[in-house]
Scaffold this active site. Structure first.
Site, mmCIF file in Angstrom:
data_model
loop_
_atom_site.group_PDB
_atom_site.id
_atom_site.type_symbol
_atom_site.label_atom_id
_atom_site.label_comp_id
_atom_site.label_asym_id
_atom_site.label_seq_id
_atom_site.Cartn_x
_atom_site.Cartn_y
_atom_site.Cartn_z
ATOM 1 N N ASP A 299 0.852 -1.187 0.000
ATOM 2 C CA ASP A 299 0.000 0.000 0.000
ATOM 3 C C ASP A 299 0.890 1.241 0.000
ATOM 4 O O ASP A 299 1.295 1.741 1.047
ATOM 5 C CB ASP A 299 -0.923 0.010 1.214
ATOM 6 C CG ASP A 299 -1.947 1.155 1.161
ATOM 7 O OD1 ASP A 299 -1.758 2.067 0.327
ATOM 8 O OD2 ASP A 299 -2.895 1.125 1.945
ATOM 9 N N HIS B 181 0.319 8.030 3.580
ATOM 10 C CA HIS B 181 0.956 7.414 4.735
ATOM 11 C C HIS B 181 2.447 7.728 4.850
ATOM 12 O O HIS B 181 3.110 7.203 5.750
ATOM 13 C CB HIS B 181 0.741 5.902 4.690
ATOM 14 C CG HIS B 181 -0.702 5.510 4.543
ATOM 15 N ND1 HIS B 181 -1.634 5.755 5.535
ATOM 16 C CD2 HIS B 181 -1.385 4.937 3.513
ATOM 17 C CE1 HIS B 181 -2.825 5.335 5.123
ATOM 18 N NE2 HIS B 181 -2.706 4.847 3.906
#
Length: 271
Positions: A163, A168
């Site tokens: 991911d 993030h």
């Protein structure tokens, strides 16, 4: 697989035999939620779907359900395929439901159902979707409560599992999405909660888990301490995760394969 286990905090203490089962190839065991990683592969192609012309900074992972049709092997070649199954109008957001099936040797081993909320894309007059069944924690103290720290670099580790969303890791990207700094992946919290239950209530018996589903209700920042509370019930093990007094994972239910009576939830026998 070991990278995934490390990404959700396994290996502390590093010499603990229970932790080495997740981190050392000699006696490696697969945590059930590794099924979310192999089921995540098609997500990179979502943006190419007809009509999904949205700002991905506005996409948040709202709910997730993993169903395991058999225990996951420690080594295999898998094939995952994904399809959008519904689009719901939630007024301030559009909820897009994706279903991913993962097969090994032609047999489906896992099904992931992901609900993505795209902020600012609601109000188009569509079906609001069904009202989900509410999973409530019993009105009694939890059977177990586990607090685990997350690392400042936790998201940097977890993103290596596949991911690579800049939300993030990239401060500017996160700020454009309305966050004070890059946030931890919801699926990292999901895996941490499942691991806590498997370790503390199932004696590490990963094969006993039939499924795990949850709703993401709050943001976790790398470095936050997560507290996971779990209750045995007739339906399975209800889980809530929080940071301080703020709930970040709720309506979570871990279901088991064997039901032979164990304080409302069966004592797992494996397999």
């Amino acid at each position: 697989m070991i990278l995934y286990h490390l990404g959700i905090g396994a290996g502390v203490p590093a010499t603990d035999p229970g932790e080495l089962r997740w981190t050392y190839e000699r006696d490696l065991v697969t945590l059930p939620t590794f099924g979310t990683v192999i089921g995540f592969m098609p997500i990179h192609h979502y943006a190419a779907l007809p009509g999904l012309d949205v700002d991905l900074r506005m996409l948040v992972h709202g709910e997730h359900r993993l169903d395991l049709h058999s225990p996951l092997p420690t080594a295999a070649t898998s094939t995952s395929s994904c399809r959008p199954v519904a689009v719901h109008d939630k007024r301030q957001a559009a909820a897009v439901v994706f279903e991913t099936t993962t097969a090994v040797d032609g047999a489906v081993v896992a099904t992931n159902t992901m609900t993505a909320y795209i902020r600012g894309e609601g109000g188009f007059g569509g079906d609001p979707g069904p009202t989900p069944a509410r999973i409530r924690a019993p009105k009694r103290p939890a059977d177990v409560e586990i607090t685990r720290p997350t690392l400042e670099q936790q998201a940097l580790l977890y993103r290596l599992c596949g991911d690579a969303n800049p939300l993030h890791v990239d401060p500017e990207f996160a700020a454009a999405g309305g966050f004070e700094r890059p946030i931890l992946h919801g699926m990292c919290t999901f895996g941490m909660a499942a691991k806590a239950v498997v370790d503390q209530l199932l004696d590490g018996d990963a094969a006993a888990v039939a499924g795990f589903g949850a709703r993401f209700s709050g943001v976790v920042l790398p470095g936050d301490a997560l507290t996971h509370a779990a209750w045995r019930t007739d339906e399975g093990i209800v889980v809530e995760s929080r940071v301080a007094d703020r709930t970040v994972l709720k309506q979570a239910l871990l279901t088991l394969r064997s039901r032979t009576g164990w304080g409302g939830v069966s004592r797992p026998t494996g397999g």
